[in-house]
Design a protein around this motif. Structure first.
Motif, short mmCIF file in Angstrom:
data_model
loop_
_atom_site.label_atom_id
_atom_site.label_comp_id
_atom_site.label_asym_id
_atom_site.label_seq_id
_atom_site.Cartn_x
_atom_site.Cartn_y
_atom_site.Cartn_z
N VAL A 355 -9.02 -48.88 29.37
CA VAL A 355 -9.62 -47.56 29.51
C VAL A 355 -10.30 -47.16 28.21
CG1 VAL A 355 -7.85 -46.87 31.16
CG2 VAL A 355 -7.56 -46.29 28.75
N LYS A 356 -11.18 -46.18 28.28
CA LYS A 356 -11.83 -45.65 27.08
C LYS A 356 -11.03 -44.45 26.59
CE LYS A 356 -16.66 -46.94 27.81
NZ LYS A 356 -16.33 -48.35 27.61
N GLN A 360 -3.92 -41.73 29.64
CA GLN A 360 -3.01 -40.60 29.85
C GLN A 360 -1.64 -41.17 30.25
OE1 GLN A 360 -4.33 -37.62 32.67
NE2 GLN A 360 -2.89 -36.11 31.87
N LYS A 363 1.16 -39.26 32.80
CA LYS A 363 1.18 -39.36 34.26
C LYS A 363 1.86 -40.64 34.74
CE LYS A 363 -3.54 -41.25 34.82
NZ LYS A 363 -4.94 -40.92 35.04
N GLN C 49 -12.48 -36.18 36.98
CA GLN C 49 -11.94 -37.34 36.27
C GLN C 49 -12.75 -37.56 35.00
OE1 GLN C 49 -9.27 -38.88 37.32
NE2 GLN C 49 -9.20 -40.70 35.99
N PHE C 51 -12.74 -40.23 31.92
CA PHE C 51 -12.09 -41.48 31.50
C PHE C 51 -10.76 -41.61 32.27
CE2 PHE C 51 -14.42 -41.27 27.14
CZ PHE C 51 -15.54 -41.83 27.71
N ASP C 52 -9.66 -41.79 31.56
CA ASP C 52 -8.37 -42.00 32.24
C ASP C 52 -7.68 -40.68 32.60
OD1 ASP C 52 -6.34 -43.93 33.11
OD2 ASP C 52 -5.09 -43.09 31.50
N TRP C 53 -8.30 -39.56 32.26
CA TRP C 53 -7.65 -38.26 32.39
C TRP C 53 -8.28 -37.43 33.50
CZ3 TRP C 53 -4.19 -36.28 28.27
CH2 TRP C 53 -3.89 -37.28 27.33
N THR C 54 -7.58 -36.34 33.88
CA THR C 54 -8.07 -35.43 34.91
C THR C 54 -8.09 -34.02 34.32
OG1 THR C 54 -6.93 -36.82 36.51
CG2 THR C 54 -7.71 -34.65 37.28
#
Lengths: 429, 429, 429
Positions: A355-356, A360, A363, C49, C51-54
């Motif tokens: 991932v960039k 996270q 989660k 969304q 990157f890897d986060w929300t």
């Protein structure tokens, strides 16, 4: 307790009278071949030219002693301890005065109770080794001097065991089988090496990397082995270790390669992070077969690994190098270091985050969800691992950069891979 | 005793009143030309532009003193010591009060017994130099102030001597001939330089490398020399040394090049291994002509060499810089350092072993044939030399890596070459 | 006194209840937009969304307290201090026993008088923060627990201000606007950042470089900002700084980039030469948005800058982080460091001397015309600057090499450029 009975193997092998050549070497090979049938012997006849060297005569030793004529008392008896005879001693059976005998008796003056280990492989001599104190007590008078040995055109044996992996790229371990009854130097090396081979076969039925385990008499053996295999080794070997004195539990030693810049150096440095009593020696302090593997024109990417380094512990090259020195904990400590290096290679040396930015982790229940000062410390190794898992660093590099033991780095790598947060590769990404 | 009578040369040259220009420079050149007829003078007229600088007027100095009118007593007499006159002093012949004279008298307050060396090359002044104590004792009253000098359109002289070797690649030595009666700074540099030239001619009738010896007045001289020779020098010079204060026997000093990365730096570092009292100064502490040779756009691969560095010894730039400071041992110590560097270049900088693995030294009687712990130490330098003689390291690199004095490394190189165990080359192999 | 009223700005902004999202962020942006109308907001909806986060829910907080039923006494009142409510607390209005309440009260045991700053952004909780001592004094009995908050689908806001220079190459500054009433962490970063923007606009109407000022909520904000701008940033940003805790006057801290090898690292290192109490932290001690900007795959050439680093001062993340900690001198010290870096870029990073050899400074009245030992020291910085102004070193490199504060190096660069002795360029020459 160790996973493998390395200590038991060493004890069974201890009393064999090994040398550069001869029946002791054959007997030692037979023992390991029962454990690992894939071991292959390679035989070289006396007189064969190997690089700059010549295969010496084979040495057979049956008995040796000096007998005081007047009393019949025997001293320096080979059957009491095989260190009593000078290694590669020429035969003799002769009566002589004590004065004539004495120059042929080698002692270690600074350790007067111990029998030193002395050899004369390349210049024909006869001689005995005794404790300095015992020599001083020899009665006056004439002696019958007996060394029942042969030096004859025979053979020198080297051996190896190979595992072909998915890749031709090889990890190599070398140790030597030329020392008589000394436990650390050098039964520890072969038994740890053979335990690693067992580990690989049991845990990695289909290895990524190929493996080569070499057992040779020191110096002439590695030269001989390479005289036949150098091109193949230079094409395949990516990382190698010479094992010597890996059985005591006092320290961990890294003998660096010629420029201290091989992946073997990095691997060993990483695997020793967090260990107590780690010592690093430059190539200027080499002494075992890293001398040959690291010589110009050979240039194997190999370094030396010891627990306490040859020459650095008092029992070295004497009859005190026994199972007071070599212990289960000592052997197992060496085994675990090298096992972690094998594991790193098999996991895939180069991890890269998928991932960039930071993932996270919360989660995925890999990060605390409440933020207060002081709560971060337990997770630092994980975040640091991810920060440097950028595809350019090996697992060894990462351990060193983030200052975390290799075994923990490997645990993190496995966990992050399970969560698809990293991919690993055998090359830089 | 030195091989060459450097101390004798220096003593004969000591009393000449040198400056940037003038008859003292000519007389000094004449002296060295008798020893080395190949020295060539290059003459530049006053006013000539050389890089950012302009050739100054020529200075002729015949006499200088101050005479107390009332008593006739003379002070600061040039004929007593040529440091008494401010270097490049304008002429004057005038009676004045003591108060008017005093601002023109330069002293070194922190060394009140010594006459300082002071110059004003590029701004016209007149003045005298005295010990602080002597100045304090000057009687009250009027003085006749006499400086019998000329500043006129003349010439500045630089000189060089060259040896053409098999290669155009050059080793250069530079020193300066602009200081009046001071022994270390700077007769030591020229006499050591001229002794090196003698050594090369006597020992290497057909040199591998070419050599260039430069004698110039400091700063303006090296700038002037390079204004004519820069392209040639940039094409040829591979290694150079600026010699300054190389005559005392107190320490050895290395003034590094701008990035401390030239072969000259490596050579000097190697040649100083094992010497007592070695000091290394970064380029930030430069002060002699390494300033010019190392300037951006010039970029000569050159570093500075001193025994005790200019500015670092108490006698520096005073009349105490005499033959109590400069000794035969001091000059010879400097000579030997530079000679060993010349020898290394002539041997062939890059040795490479001719065999794979360690050679079997025992059969050549170059290694002990009996193996017992403790017997290896005397042979370590040899084995280490061979380990790093891999064709990529210079003799200087090897000395540094293995921590052995350059002279011993050169001895080993010669011995191993005799046994055909190494080949040497002037390039990396 | 500082050039800009950073301290006044911070005091006006102090009482706003900022968080990751919500009206406090909007109010803070409005304040800065009045100073700098070019600030642009970018809005992201809950659930997006990045990157890897929300993007999380938006949080609105109106009031919070616990009320002792029996006495009506209120504790942990949000209106007394906005740290009293757990950041991102879910709403509640409920009567409960003290025993049930206590686990929801967060304290800092090692600083029992202070209210800690605690948040739970990504896991829904409700809670209060109190001093450990105040918690211990809570009377027995039942409490009405009120948190008048909403967590709802809203938006997260990030903002930036850009200056287009002659070059697309960008210098970036980032800080964050998500912390409630704490002065150093983090009002200091935004106010210093906004003062730098003011400086550039006033002093460089036509900048060489482009500039980007980013204001975001920490972590999720920088990730969000980059999810939209990464390609542009990777193409343009040449040097960046994350500002955090830049308002106290106790030390200067450099949090290095991942490999400590960016021009930002060099710039900051140079700008801190000569400062008192400089601390350098490796990337392993990162903690602010350098975590995101420096993550693998992002790889911004950015380092962190603090006065005393977050986590390293006792008032950090408590209600004691107020204007006893943050001072005019503290803010201005940070401002000057970053201003000198901006100046260096605008001067032209790579100076190169225009003459060969040393220039003749004396004729330009830039060098003393009389030469005596001891007179050179004041001029060393100038000569050293010129020696390394070779077209390959940045002004930052030179400051480091010669060990001189960046501000003095910039003065020398300006003076030498006036005399045409150097030319500067934005690239290596």
């Amino acid at each position: 307790m160790s996973k493998y009975d390395m200590l038991g193997w060493a004890k069974e092998l201890f009393h064999i009278a090994r040398s550069l050549t001869g029946d002791g070497v054959r007997e030692t090979f037979r023992y390991f071949e029962e454990i690992h049938p894939e071991i292959t012997r390679h035989v070289f006849a006396t007189g064969t030219q190997v690089f700059d060297w010549t295969i010496p005569k084979e040495w057979k030793i049956r008995d040796a002693y000096v007998e005081h004529i007047e009393t019949g008392a025997r001293f320096a008896e080979f059957k009491q301890h095989n260190l009593h005879v000078l290694g590669y001693s020429a035969p003799i059976d002769q009566v002589m005065d004590k004065a004539e005998l004495l120059p042929h008796i080698y002692t270690q003056e600074d350790q007067p109770d111990l029998i030193p280990y002395v050899t004369s492989y390349y210049s024909e001599r006869w001689g005995f080794c005794m404790s300095h104190n015992a020599k001083a007590m020899l009665p006056e008078g004439a002696y019958r001097v007996v060394i029942d040995s042969d030096l004859f055109d025979g053979e020198l044996i080297v051996g190896d065991a190979k595992i072909q992996g998915q890749l031709d790229r090889e990890i190599m371990f070398s140790s030597y089988i030329c020392h008589p009854s000394m436990a650390n130097n050098e039964l520890s090396g072969p038994v740890v090496s053979m335990a690693l081979l067992k580990y690989i076969k049991e845990h990695y039925p289909n290895t990524r990397y190929s493996y080569r385990f070499v057992l040779v008499p020191e110096t002439i053996g590695s030269i001989t082995y390479m005289s036949e295999n150098l091109a193949d080794m230079q094409a395949r070997v990516e990382c190698g270790f010479n094992l010597s004195c890996v059985g005591d539990d006092r320290s961990f030693s890294h003998v660096q390669s010629r420029y201290a810049n091989t992946i073997a150096d990095k691997a060993l440095e990483a695997a020793l992070i967090g260990k107590e009593n780690v010592k690093t020696y430059s190539f200027l302090h080499r002494g075992s077969d890293e001398r040959q593997y690291g010589a110009p024109g050979i240039d194997m990417p190999l370094c030396g690994f010891c627990r306490t380094k040859y020459g650095e512990y008092p029992e070295y090259h004497t009859d005190a190098d026994n199972f007071d020195v070599v212990t289960d904990a000592g052997l197992n400590g060496a085994f675990e270091v090298l096992r972690s290096i094998i594991d790193a290679f098999e996991i895939g040396l180069f991890p890269k985050v998928t991932v960039k930015g930071e993932p996270q982790l919360g989660k995925r229940e890999l990060y605390p969800t409440i933020s207060q000062k002081g709560t971060y410390s337990s997770i630092n190794a994980r975040m640091d691992f991810l920060a440097y898992a950028d595809g350019t660093n090996t697992l060894f590099d990462i351990a060193k950069i983030i200052g975390v033991p290799l075994s923990i780095v490997l645990d993190e790598a496995r966990l992050m891979a399970e969560h698809n947060l990293i991919q690993t590769s055998v090359t830089s990404q």
